[in-house]
Design a protein around this motif. Structure first.
Motif, PDB file in Angstrom:
ATOM      1  N   ALA A 117      25.723   5.416 -19.543  1.00  0.00           N
ATOM      2  CA  ALA A 117      26.918   5.116 -20.319  1.00  0.00           C
ATOM      3  C   ALA A 117      28.070   4.871 -19.342  1.00  0.00           C
ATOM      4  O   ALA A 117      28.134   5.495 -18.273  1.00  0.00           O
ATOM      5  N   ASP A 118      28.974   3.976 -19.705  1.00  0.00           N
ATOM      6  CA  ASP A 118      30.093   3.647 -18.826  1.00  0.00           C
ATOM      7  C   ASP A 118      30.933   4.877 -18.494  1.00  0.00           C
ATOM      8  O   ASP A 118      31.468   4.997 -17.385  1.00  0.00           O
ATOM      9  N   SER A 119      31.044   5.794 -19.433  1.00  0.00           N
ATOM     10  CA  SER A 119      31.928   6.954 -19.265  1.00  0.00           C
ATOM     11  C   SER A 119      31.454   7.910 -18.168  1.00  0.00           C
ATOM     12  O   SER A 119      32.250   8.715 -17.676  1.00  0.00           O
ATOM     13  N   ASP A 154      33.682  15.818 -20.951  1.00  0.00           N
ATOM     14  CA  ASP A 154      32.226  15.916 -20.873  1.00  0.00           C
ATOM     15  C   ASP A 154      31.703  17.111 -21.667  1.00  0.00           C
ATOM     16  O   ASP A 154      30.481  17.284 -21.797  1.00  0.00           O
ATOM     17  N   THR A 155      32.592  17.936 -22.180  1.00  0.00           N
ATOM     18  CA  THR A 155      32.188  19.091 -22.968  1.00  0.00           C
ATOM     19  C   THR A 155      31.431  18.641 -24.209  1.00  0.00           C
ATOM     20  O   THR A 155      31.922  17.822 -24.995  1.00  0.00           O
ATOM     21  N   ALA A 156      30.215  19.167 -24.377  1.00  0.00           N
ATOM     22  CA  ALA A 156      29.353  18.755 -25.489  1.00  0.00           C
ATOM     23  C   ALA A 156      28.065  19.562 -25.432  1.00  0.00           C
ATOM     24  O   ALA A 156      27.793  20.263 -24.444  1.00  0.00           O
ATOM     25  N   VAL A 157      27.278  19.433 -26.484  1.00  0.00           N
ATOM     26  CA  VAL A 157      25.892  19.891 -26.439  1.00  0.00           C
ATOM     27  C   VAL A 157      25.054  18.722 -25.940  1.00  0.00           C
ATOM     28  O   VAL A 157      25.156  17.615 -26.477  1.00  0.00           O
ATOM     29  N   TYR A 158      24.271  18.968 -24.908  1.00  0.00           N
ATOM     30  CA  TYR A 158      23.444  17.933 -24.298  1.00  0.00           C
ATOM     31  C   TYR A 158      21.999  18.106 -24.766  1.00  0.00           C
ATOM     32  O   TYR A 158      21.442  19.208 -24.701  1.00  0.00           O
TER      33      TYR A 158
END
Length: 118
Positions: free
Chosen positions: A59-61, A88-92
Motif C-alpha cells: 500500500a502507498d501509505s 499505523d495503529t490497527a489490528v493486523y
C-alpha cells in the motif's frame, strides 16, 4: 488450517515491530499471503502482499517503511514495520490462499493489535 499471528504490541512513534503469521494444518500448497489491517471505525485495508514466488506489493501509505517476506518451508509470513506512525495503529490480520487435500480456500488469522503512541 489455522493462521496464528504474533508480534504485535505498543511502541512509540518511530519504533519498529515484526509480525509473524504461521499457517498450520493439512497444507498441500500456499499461494499468496497478505497482511491486512483494520483501524477502529475503518474498513479493513490491504497492507502488503507476497506471492509464493516472492513478488511483493505494498500500500502507498507504508511503502519504504514496511517489508513483507515469507518462509515457504515453514508456511510463515512476516511483516517488518519500521518508522511506525500513530496512523499505523490497527489490528493486523494475515491472510493466506491455501490448498489442502481438497481445494484452494481463503484463511484468516485472528488478528494482532499494533498501537503506536507517545
Amino acid at each position: 488450517v489455522q493462521l496464528v499471528e504474533s508480534g504485535g504490541g505498543s511502541v512509540q512513534p518511530g519504533g519498529s515491530l515484526r509480525l509473524s503469521c504461521a499457517a498450520s494444518g493439512s497444507i498441500v500448497e500456499t499461494n499468496v499471503m497478505d497482511w491486512y489491517r483494520q483501524a477502529l471505525g475503518k474498513e479493513r485495508e490491504l497492507v502488503a502482499t507476497i506471492t509464493s514466488g516472492g513478488s511483493t506489493n505494498y500500500a502507498d501509505s507504508i511503502k519504504g517503511r514496511f517489508t513483507i517476506s515469507r518462509d515457504n518451508a515453514r508456511n510463515t509470513v512476516y511483516l517488518v514495520m519500521n518508522n511506525l506512525r500513530p496512523e499505523d495503529t490497527a489490528v493486523y490480520y494475515c491472510y493466506g490462499r491455501i490448498r489442502t487435500s481438497g481445494s484452494w480456500s481463503d484463511y484468516w488469522g485472528q488478528g494482532t493489535q499494533v498501537t503506536v503512541s507517545s
